[in-house]
Enzyme design. Sequence first.
Site, PDB file in Angstrom:
ATOM      1  CE1 TYR A  99       0.586   1.876   4.603  1.00  0.00           C
ATOM      2  CE2 TYR A  99       1.178  -0.384   4.381  1.00  0.00           C
ATOM      3  CZ  TYR A  99       1.329   0.390   5.110  1.00  0.00           C
ATOM      4  OH  TYR A  99       2.113   0.757   6.297  1.00  0.00           O
ATOM      5  CG  PHE A 107       0.229   9.211   4.952  1.00  0.00           C
ATOM      6  CD1 PHE A 107      -0.357   7.846   5.735  1.00  0.00           C
ATOM      7  CD2 PHE A 107      -0.606   9.600   4.472  1.00  0.00           C
ATOM      8  CE1 PHE A 107      -1.332   7.370   5.313  1.00  0.00           C
ATOM      9  CE2 PHE A 107      -2.232   8.600   4.678  1.00  0.00           C
ATOM     10  CZ  PHE A 107      -2.350   7.765   4.554  1.00  0.00           C
ATOM     11  CG  ASP A 108       3.420   4.136   6.015  1.00  0.00           C
ATOM     12  OD1 ASP A 108       4.153   3.552   6.118  1.00  0.00           O
ATOM     13  OD2 ASP A 108       2.574   3.172   6.850  1.00  0.00           O
ATOM     14  CB  ILE A 159      -8.040   2.384   9.073  1.00  0.00           C
ATOM     15  CG1 ILE A 159      -7.710   2.277   7.906  1.00  0.00           C
ATOM     16  CG2 ILE A 159      -7.541   2.949   9.962  1.00  0.00           C
ATOM     17  CD1 ILE A 159      -7.218   4.382   6.845  1.00  0.00           C
ATOM     18  CE1 TYR A 183      -4.708   5.437  11.365  1.00  0.00           C
ATOM     19  CE2 TYR A 183      -4.852   6.540   9.655  1.00  0.00           C
ATOM     20  CZ  TYR A 183      -4.151   5.361  10.113  1.00  0.00           C
ATOM     21  OH  TYR A 183      -3.258   4.070  10.089  1.00  0.00           O
ATOM     22  CG  PHE A 211      -4.658   4.217   2.063  1.00  0.00           C
ATOM     23  CD1 PHE A 211      -3.789   3.179   2.753  1.00  0.00           C
ATOM     24  CD2 PHE A 211      -6.446   4.855   2.888  1.00  0.00           C
ATOM     25  CE1 PHE A 211      -3.510   4.223   3.537  1.00  0.00           C
ATOM     26  CE2 PHE A 211      -6.139   5.019   4.074  1.00  0.00           C
ATOM     27  CZ  PHE A 211      -4.267   4.591   4.793  1.00  0.00           C
TER      28      PHE A 211
END
Length: 441
Positions: free
Chosen positions: A50, A60-61, A80, A106, A123
Amino acid sequence: YRSSRMTDSDSTTTQIDLSPSGDGKVMKEILTAGSGDTFPVKGNDVTVHYTGTLTDGTKFDSSKDRNDPFVFPLGQGRVIKGWDICVASMLKGEICKVTLAPEFAYGANGSPPKIPPNATLVFEIELISWVKEKDVSPQKDGSVLKEEIASGEGYHTPSYETVCEYDVSIVGPSENALVTQNGIKSVIGDDVLPIGIAIALKSMKKGEKSIFTLQPSMVANETAGELQSYFADLPKEVLTVTITLHDFLKEKEGYEMDSFEEKEAAIGRRKAAGNDYFKKQLYAKAIQKYEKAISLCEYDEESLSAEEKKALSAVKLACYLNTSMCQVKQKAYSSAVAAADKAIEIDPNSIKALFRRGTAKMEMQEFMDAKNDFKKVLEIDPANGATKKALLKLNKLVVIQDKKEKNLYKNMFGGLSSPASDPVAPAGASDVEMKEAATSD
């Protein structure tokens, strides 16, 4: 939403609304179509890559950047909400872009410092694979593998003393049908089941349908006794077992009971059932019942009257005594000592507890401790014939043990070239005939 899946040619431009309410809060776009026609289901361990970004494109990731695929159990709330929903809609090899509203990501708090409050997230997810079978065997040795076909409801699963209603079909390694039976009722821990069937049932939720693969070791009886007739002639082979758990009813736990009287009655039923199993020499089952009764005796003492406290103390004492005797019968002497210790905490002058602990200690060749217990019994009841006989036997064992040790030291330090003739092996205390009444308390 699965019925609205688009073809490969138009999937790259089509948004699919996966949100439960159809309000656009989980929007998916297929970037690369997957293969096959099966989807991962709740409980499967899925492996994904992902990349996560904010709506302005800030990353962010990314598992891809780390070259470290992410594994999680689907539908278990470990990720999530939007992820559980999205990944359940994907085929193997599929790559999609999913946009999640804050309540499916979140939420109001965000995940500082990278994800601000009330953030909509985007995502790109690739479903690499998933594991259909889950190892539900106690030792995680692959002896009971589970593949969930239809998810159940809620979070509760059967446990000891649960009444289960289910359908089952069992086939052998040659696809030969062995059992096909609907509407079976089994009480876990009371009815005798193959080990693997009991493990399977305890892993399931109401309404669930799953396929289990049992290794031969899991076809053996769970406990001593006569198997439920449906399972009486199963071969000790690798079996495929399909179970649909329609419903189950669990006994109330102690904290769920409304009154002392309700709890007292439940304790009495367990103790009586334990006594019945003891009479049938089903000692393991008896111990389970006694231990359950003892656990139900845990109560807020401040809410009890003196008479109620006395009643609970008496039943706990009886159950510890009976457990100790069952453990002696099973030659589980350390456990027998532990149960007797608990009884002695309640009544330091319990003749039965002292005698049973002494018996177990003698079997463990802890002769001094055993002698002390037997002597205390005789201080309380000087005419106790069983204890007098046990003490005589114990003294003989001590003499034999002393002789053995002397011969050992003589051989070690006496310079002898051969062992003493006619050495005497120490007799086990199992050779001692105890005449304590073999009845439960």
